[in-house]
Design a protein around this motif. Structure first.
Motif, PDB file in Angstrom:
ATOM      1  N   ARG A   7      -1.536 -21.058 -62.112  1.00  0.00           N
ATOM      2  CA  ARG A   7      -1.615 -20.820 -60.672  1.00  0.00           C
ATOM      3  C   ARG A   7      -3.029 -21.060 -60.159  1.00  0.00           C
ATOM      4  NH1 ARG A   7       0.097 -15.902 -58.028  1.00  0.00           N
ATOM      5  NH2 ARG A   7      -0.617 -14.694 -59.808  1.00  0.00           N
ATOM      6  N   ARG A   8      -3.998 -20.668 -60.986  1.00  0.00           N
ATOM      7  CA  ARG A   8      -5.386 -20.871 -60.543  1.00  0.00           C
ATOM      8  C   ARG A   8      -5.726 -22.350 -60.471  1.00  0.00           C
ATOM      9  NH1 ARG A   8      -8.067 -16.023 -63.829  1.00  0.00           N
ATOM     10  NH2 ARG A   8      -7.724 -14.382 -62.294  1.00  0.00           N
ATOM     11  N   VAL A   9      -5.241 -23.095 -61.482  1.00  0.00           N
ATOM     12  CA  VAL A   9      -5.525 -24.539 -61.494  1.00  0.00           C
ATOM     13  C   VAL A   9      -4.874 -25.197 -60.274  1.00  0.00           C
ATOM     14  CG1 VAL A   9      -5.076 -26.696 -62.711  1.00  0.00           C
ATOM     15  CG2 VAL A   9      -5.846 -24.683 -63.984  1.00  0.00           C
ATOM     16  N   VAL A  10      -3.598 -24.834 -60.047  1.00  0.00           N
ATOM     17  CA  VAL A  10      -2.906 -25.396 -58.875  1.00  0.00           C
ATOM     18  C   VAL A  10      -3.681 -25.071 -57.605  1.00  0.00           C
ATOM     19  CG1 VAL A  10      -0.832 -25.202 -57.448  1.00  0.00           C
ATOM     20  CG2 VAL A  10      -0.621 -25.395 -59.920  1.00  0.00           C
ATOM     21  N   ASN A  11      -4.172 -23.865 -57.520  1.00  0.00           N
ATOM     22  CA  ASN A  11      -4.930 -23.433 -56.358  1.00  0.00           C
ATOM     23  C   ASN A  11      -6.137 -24.333 -56.123  1.00  0.00           C
ATOM     24  OD1 ASN A  11      -5.394 -21.587 -54.237  1.00  0.00           O
ATOM     25  ND2 ASN A  11      -7.048 -20.673 -55.434  1.00  0.00           N
ATOM     26  N   VAL A  12      -6.927 -24.533 -57.196  1.00  0.00           N
ATOM     27  CA  VAL A  12      -8.134 -25.352 -57.062  1.00  0.00           C
ATOM     28  C   VAL A  12      -7.767 -26.790 -56.683  1.00  0.00           C
ATOM     29  CG1 VAL A  12     -10.079 -26.356 -58.306  1.00  0.00           C
ATOM     30  CG2 VAL A  12      -9.519 -23.941 -58.610  1.00  0.00           C
ATOM     31  N   VAL A  13      -6.772 -27.342 -57.387  1.00  0.00           N
ATOM     32  CA  VAL A  13      -6.373 -28.726 -57.109  1.00  0.00           C
ATOM     33  C   VAL A  13      -5.937 -28.875 -55.648  1.00  0.00           C
ATOM     34  CG1 VAL A  13      -4.632 -30.492 -57.606  1.00  0.00           C
ATOM     35  CG2 VAL A  13      -5.744 -29.264 -59.482  1.00  0.00           C
ATOM     36  N   ALA A  14      -5.115 -27.919 -55.179  1.00  0.00           N
ATOM     37  CA  ALA A  14      -4.599 -28.009 -53.811  1.00  0.00           C
ATOM     38  C   ALA A  14      -5.741 -27.991 -52.797  1.00  0.00           C
ATOM     39  CB  ALA A  14      -3.625 -26.871 -53.542  1.00  0.00           C
ATOM     40  N   PHE A  15      -6.726 -27.130 -53.029  1.00  0.00           N
ATOM     41  CA  PHE A  15      -7.777 -27.031 -52.028  1.00  0.00           C
ATOM     42  C   PHE A  15      -8.759 -28.183 -52.103  1.00  0.00           C
ATOM     43  CE2 PHE A  15      -6.052 -22.822 -51.508  1.00  0.00           C
ATOM     44  CZ  PHE A  15      -5.986 -22.799 -50.129  1.00  0.00           C
ATOM     45  N   VAL A  16      -8.949 -28.718 -53.306  1.00  0.00           N
ATOM     46  CA  VAL A  16      -9.751 -29.946 -53.391  1.00  0.00           C
ATOM     47  C   VAL A  16      -9.042 -31.062 -52.627  1.00  0.00           C
ATOM     48  CG1 VAL A  16     -10.549 -31.759 -54.946  1.00  0.00           C
ATOM     49  CG2 VAL A  16     -10.928 -29.360 -55.542  1.00  0.00           C
ATOM     50  N   ALA A  17      -7.702 -31.134 -52.808  1.00  0.00           N
ATOM     51  CA  ALA A  17      -6.940 -32.171 -52.109  1.00  0.00           C
ATOM     52  C   ALA A  17      -7.057 -32.006 -50.607  1.00  0.00           C
ATOM     53  CB  ALA A  17      -5.474 -32.136 -52.539  1.00  0.00           C
ATOM     54  N   SER A  18      -7.019 -30.773 -50.125  1.00  0.00           N
ATOM     55  CA  SER A  18      -7.120 -30.571 -48.678  1.00  0.00           C
ATOM     56  C   SER A  18      -8.500 -30.995 -48.174  1.00  0.00           C
ATOM     57  CB  SER A  18      -6.824 -29.119 -48.307  1.00  0.00           C
ATOM     58  OG  SER A  18      -7.970 -28.313 -48.531  1.00  0.00           O
ATOM     59  N   GLY A  19      -9.530 -30.740 -48.996  1.00  0.00           N
ATOM     60  CA  GLY A  19     -10.868 -31.201 -48.629  1.00  0.00           C
ATOM     61  C   GLY A  19     -10.933 -32.710 -48.577  1.00  0.00           C
ATOM     62  N   VAL A  20     -10.293 -33.355 -49.551  1.00  0.00           N
ATOM     63  CA  VAL A  20     -10.288 -34.825 -49.575  1.00  0.00           C
ATOM     64  C   VAL A  20      -9.582 -35.368 -48.332  1.00  0.00           C
ATOM     65  CG1 VAL A  20      -9.386 -36.843 -50.788  1.00  0.00           C
ATOM     66  CG2 VAL A  20     -10.471 -34.987 -52.080  1.00  0.00           C
ATOM     67  N   ALA A  21      -8.446 -34.730 -47.962  1.00  0.00           N
ATOM     68  CA  ALA A  21      -7.725 -35.171 -46.762  1.00  0.00           C
ATOM     69  C   ALA A  21      -8.631 -35.098 -45.539  1.00  0.00           C
ATOM     70  CB  ALA A  21      -6.485 -34.304 -46.553  1.00  0.00           C
ATOM     71  N   THR A  22      -9.398 -33.997 -45.441  1.00  0.00           N
ATOM     72  CA  THR A  22     -10.309 -33.854 -44.312  1.00  0.00           C
ATOM     73  C   THR A  22     -11.366 -34.956 -44.334  1.00  0.00           C
ATOM     74  OG1 THR A  22      -9.991 -31.485 -44.512  1.00  0.00           O
ATOM     75  CG2 THR A  22     -11.775 -32.220 -43.088  1.00  0.00           C
ATOM     76  N   LEU A  23     -11.884 -35.233 -45.531  1.00  0.00           N
ATOM     77  CA  LEU A  23     -12.888 -36.294 -45.635  1.00  0.00           C
ATOM     78  C   LEU A  23     -12.314 -37.637 -45.191  1.00  0.00           C
ATOM     79  CD1 LEU A  23     -14.845 -35.498 -48.925  1.00  0.00           C
ATOM     80  CD2 LEU A  23     -15.617 -35.340 -46.550  1.00  0.00           C
ATOM     81  N   ILE A  24     -11.042 -37.906 -45.584  1.00  0.00           N
ATOM     82  CA  ILE A  24     -10.429 -39.173 -45.173  1.00  0.00           C
ATOM     83  C   ILE A  24     -10.334 -39.242 -43.649  1.00  0.00           C
ATOM     84  CG2 ILE A  24      -8.291 -40.533 -45.233  1.00  0.00           C
ATOM     85  CD1 ILE A  24      -7.855 -39.559 -48.072  1.00  0.00           C
TER      86      ILE A  24
END
Lengths: 284, 322
Positions: A7-24
């Motif tokens: 769950r922690r890994v999923v959490n980190v991955v999801a929020f990194v992905a959301s940051g990447v989306a914002t950067l895009i």
């Protein structure tokens, strides 16, 4: 891997992905602005503001198009803003809870995102086909119809922010509602109403589709509202799609001018409305 | 004394008269909003009547669009409109979701304002600028770098391969879809952000108290709670994408042809109208373009109205709960 780690890994991955989306998203804005600035400033020169749109393959400027855009945008807002102000007043003051207002509010919100090219066809039938020719007046009418829902929405939102106690105070002194509205409510909501006008101008000054078959275009200077008139959006469209390098250059210069103007207006509108204390968001 | 009372009375009467005029003027303006919509519908029906009378249902199902032989079918632009909008949503929705989550959950408070504003500025860039950018910047990149790769690697695949075959034109359905994706992104993001923000804090706190991670809270608590709003936001984006004209006109290629490949030039309803309306000769041709307009109107109205109804209901529920 136990459930907690997963769950922690999923959490980190999801929020990194959301940051990447914002950067895009931000990168897209930067890419568009960068292209505009680099190509637009390269094409910008004094002649852009002093000469008329040229014949294919020769040098020239955008003076008549800039003039036409200013004329039609101003005329459009002069027609659209007062009507929008009154309609918004009805929604916020007289008919706040009436069934009519519910319907108008809904239709107005739909109109906010309705395709503008259809407004062009409507004004073509209403004005151009009747008069028998394209005209700057028809263009201004089309722009007014597009500005209207923006004005209605912001007016209602802004008037709703004015405390009821102010209206009661005025009514208690014996003022008729119209006096309360024009003397108390409008001044109290002044910044907000100004925001609405600015947003409406920003909205219509870049509109192209509704002008294509209303104002059309004009290679020459024209101040006649009864004749086709050059305007920046249609000139940009025509010049950018052409195979001539000179014309494409002018299209970039025009695109830069319009974008800077519109972005400037949107930013000013936002700061004006934040001075008022509340954030309006009529673009949705 | 008598004259004073008289002036006061006439003053009050004038006040009341202005009140009547003002009240009627505001109501008439509000009604004008409805009249305009009705006017649009009537003018489209009136304009498209001749074409609809000739072609009947085959106007929607017909693939041919030929001004020379005066045969008009809307299937190609209809397909183009829907295909480009679907591509746009497939790209924009996940990105918008990510940005909305970032802005409501992860983002430091001080950056929240500037980033939201930057994303919203994307919405104020005029559509013609997206068009010129798509044509001169995006299309060459696609043509020289991305499409050859797609053709080489995805083209040979079974089933989906057909979508990525043929020469890399640079302009076409895929390019239009990409440009539309950037254009609808701020609208979808803004609605998603608003509905995420509306999720009750107590619900989120309860989930945290049970040991949920931040992502669990977003995905298993906030998402189900705001599902209607999210769908509304997506539909609003769809409405925008369906009706967008100028940006698409630049990069669609304006070819009245249905190809299996997403890389091929095509056309959309709005692009056909923009390109052909001012130059259409012949009553039937003009009428066919009006019929296209009617089709677009019905399509976008249904989608946007549906979206608004969903969002309206959500808002009411939120108010009731408070």
């Amino acid at each position: 891997m136990n459930a907690l780690t997963r769950r922690r890994v999923v959490n980190v991955v999801a929020f990194v992905a959301s940051g990447v989306a914002t950067l895009i998203g931000l990168a897209m804005l930067c890419a568009i602005l960068w292209t505009l600035l680099s190509r637009g400033f390269g094409a910008l020169s004094a002649s852009v503001f002093t000469q008329m749109t040229p014949a294919p393959g020769s040098a020239g400027g955008l003076l008549n198009a800039i003039f036409g855009s200013v004329v039609m945008t101003l005329l459009g807002i002069l027609i659209g803003a007062p009507v929008g102000l009154l309609a918004g007043t009805h929604l916020a003051e007289y008919g706040r809870h009436s069934r009519l207002s519910t319907v108008v509010r809904f239709i107005n919100d739909v109109q906010l995102s309705a395709p503008s090219i259809i407004i062009g066809m409507f004004v073509y039938t209403l004005v151009v086909a009747r008069m028998g020719h394209f005209s700057a007046f028809a263009g201004a009418v089309a722009l007014a119809i597009i500005a209207l829902p923006v004005m209605v929405r912001t007016t209602e939102d802004m008037l709703n922010l004015v405390p009821k106690s102010m209206r009661d105070g005025s009514a208690g002194l014996g003022a008729q509602p119209w006096r309360t509205i024009t003397r108390i409510v409008y001044p109290a909501a002044r910044n907000g109403l100004l925001t609405g006008v600015l947003l409406a101008i920003a909205r219509i000054s870049g509109e192209t589709a509704p002008l294509l078959f209303t104002a059309l275009n004009n290679q020459f200077w024209s101040g006649n509202l009864n004749k086709p008139m050059a305007n920046l959006p249609v000139v940009i469209f025509q010049f950018a799609m052409s195979p001539y390098k000179d014309w494409q250059q002018l299209a970039w210069a025009g695109a830069l001018l319009i974008t800077l103007f519109v972005l400037f207006l949107s930013i000013v509108a936002r700061s004006v409305s934040s001075l008022f204390g509340q954030h309006a968001n009529p673009g949705e | 004394m008598n004259t004073q009372a008289h002036t006061l009375q006439s003053h009050l009467r004038r006040e009341a008269r202005v009140e009547g005029v003002f009240r009627v003027a505001t109501k008439a303006s509000a009604i004008l909003v409805l009249v305009l919509l009705a006017g649009v519908l009537v003018s489209l029906l009136y304009g498209s009547w001749p074409a609809l009378k000739v072609f009947k249902w085959s106007f929607v199902t017909g693939e041919r669009w030929n001004p020379v032989t005066d045969v008009y079918g809307a299937l190609t632009p209809l397909y183009g409109t829907i295909a480009t909008s679907v591509i746009a949503l497939l790209i924009a929705v996940p990105l918008s979701f990510g940005i909305a989550v970032f802005l409501t959950e992860t983002c430091p408070r001080s950056l929240r304002g500037p980033i939201s504003m930057a994303i919203e500025l994307l919405a104020s860039v005029p559509s013609i600028v997206y068009g010129i950018w798509g044509l001169f910047v995006l299309a060459p990149i696609l043509q020289h770098a991305i499409q050859p790769w797609l053709i080489a690697h995805l083209g040979p695949l079974p089933l989906v391969g057909a979508l990525f075959q043929g020469p890399p034109f640079g302009i076409g359905l895929l390019t239009a879809g990409l440009v539309l994706a950037i254009m609808v992104l701020p609208f979808v993001t803004s609605v998603m952000r608003e509905v995420f923000r509306m999720a009750p804090l107590s619900l989120k706190e309860a989930a945290y108290g049970l040991g949920a991670t931040q992502w669990n809270v977003v995905w298993d608590v906030v998402m189900p709670w705001s599902r209607a709003g999210v769908i509304g936001g997506i539909m609003l984006g769809l409405g925008r994408a369906l009706g967008e004209t100028m940006a698409v006109t630049f990069v669609i290629g304006n070819a009245h042809r249905i190809s299996a490949s997403l890389l091929a030039p095509s056309t959309t309803i709005s692009a056909s109208i923009a390109n052909e309306f001012a130059e259409a000769v012949g009553d039937l041709y003009t009428s066919a373009l009006f019929a296209l307009g009617l089709l677009l109107f019905v399509l976008t109205f249904a989608v946007i109205a549906g979206a608004r109804l969903l969002l309206l209901r959500l808002e009411r529920n939120a108010v009731k709960r408070v």
